[in-house]
Design a protein around this motif. Structure first.
Motif, PDB file in Angstrom:
ATOM      1  N   PHE A  96       5.501 -29.985 -13.181  1.00 27.15           N
ATOM      2  CA  PHE A  96       4.790 -29.191 -12.182  1.00 27.15           C
ATOM      3  C   PHE A  96       5.704 -29.066 -10.966  1.00 27.15           C
ATOM      4  O   PHE A  96       6.009 -30.057 -10.298  1.00 27.15           O
ATOM      5  CB  PHE A  96       3.471 -29.866 -11.794  1.00 27.15           C
ATOM      6  N   TYR A 134       5.186 -25.559 -15.254  1.00 28.79           N
ATOM      7  CA  TYR A 134       4.170 -24.950 -14.400  1.00 28.79           C
ATOM      8  C   TYR A 134       4.776 -24.772 -13.009  1.00 28.79           C
ATOM      9  O   TYR A 134       5.178 -25.751 -12.373  1.00 28.79           O
ATOM     10  CB  TYR A 134       2.930 -25.839 -14.294  1.00 28.79           C
ATOM     11  N   THR A 175       4.171 -21.046 -16.669  1.00 30.26           N
ATOM     12  CA  THR A 175       2.791 -20.844 -16.233  1.00 30.26           C
ATOM     13  C   THR A 175       2.736 -20.867 -14.714  1.00 30.26           C
ATOM     14  O   THR A 175       3.207 -21.819 -14.082  1.00 30.26           O
ATOM     15  CB  THR A 175       1.873 -21.947 -16.801  1.00 30.26           C
ATOM     16  N   TYR A 217      -4.803 -27.914 -16.390  1.00 29.33           N
ATOM     17  CA  TYR A 217      -3.435 -27.779 -16.893  1.00 29.33           C
ATOM     18  C   TYR A 217      -2.890 -29.106 -17.396  1.00 29.33           C
ATOM     19  O   TYR A 217      -2.112 -29.157 -18.351  1.00 29.33           O
ATOM     20  CB  TYR A 217      -2.515 -27.222 -15.799  1.00 29.33           C
TER      21      TYR A 217
END
Length: 220
Positions: A96, A134, A175, A217
């Motif tokens: 992330f 992400y 994403t 997520y």
């Protein structure tokens, strides 16, 4: 006297060499060298970014020891790129990424910032192809506190970065996660004071909101 002069010359030389080699902050190297020796496993979920990520107690927030914090306060997109190798060597399950606001404060254009973020994405895809990436939107800012003016006075650049990242997500195979709309005031689009007390960094309530946004997520 001669010995004292020799010591002074040596110190000056050391300082000059250090200044020439120092691309990032002292804190950057303190944390980056620590992260180099802390292992990443293929089951890990890694949070990468600047002070906003650095401030998150991710394993406690998610009650999950797989969560690894790789945030460094003050970091920029180029700094993240330069320290990716120890992370990607472990082939983590997910990354992330939240980066860009310190680039904004330096006066860097949205196009350039996004290009540097996409360079990070490309390296992750190449060196750790099984890692799910992400990329999170840059958070809103608020200039009402009169703090971090280089960051909080350029909310328009933040909007453009987020627009471009969202646009590139499918093409670049990552994403995109919209944090921005959850943290902004509906009235003026600035960071909601419920979540920040300086217009840039997050309060505890902000981290709890962030956790709720990311939970689907994390679990997918």
């Amino acid at each position: 006297m001669v010995k004292c002069l020799f010591v002074c010359v040596m110190l000056m030389g050391c300082q000059l060499l250090h200044a020439q080699e120092k691309k990032y902050s002292t804190y950057y190297y303190q944390k980056a060298t620590l992260y180099e020796v802390l292992p990443i496993a293929p089951t890990d979920i890694v949070f990468v970014g600047n002070s906003i990520t650095d401030g998150g107690e991710w394993s406690e927030l998610f009650e999950d020891s797989r969560m690894k914090n790789r945030g460094i306060s003050g970091d920029i997109a180029e700094g993240v790129y330069d320290r990716l190798e120890p992370i990607l060597k472990g082939q983590p399950a997910k990354i992330f990424l939240l980066i860009g606001i310190n680039d904004v404060a330096r006066g860097t254009s949205a196009d350039t910032i996004v290009a540097r973020i996409l360079k990070i994405a490309e390296k992750i895809g190449k060196d750790s192809p099984n890692t799910k990436l992400y990329i999170q939107s840059v958070l809103p800012v608020n200039d009402c506190y009169g703090l971090f003016k280089g960051h909080t006075s350029r909310g328009d650049v933040v909007l453009e970065i987020n627009r471009l990242l969202k646009e590139k997500a499918v093409e670049k195979q990552f994403t995109y996660i919209d944090l921005y709309s959850h943290f902004r005031n509906k009235e003026d689009g600035k960071m909601n004071p419920e979540y920040s007390n300086d217009g840039l960094h997050l309060l505890g309530k902000g981290y709890l909101l962030w956790r709720e946004i990311l939970l689907p997520y994390i679990n997918e």
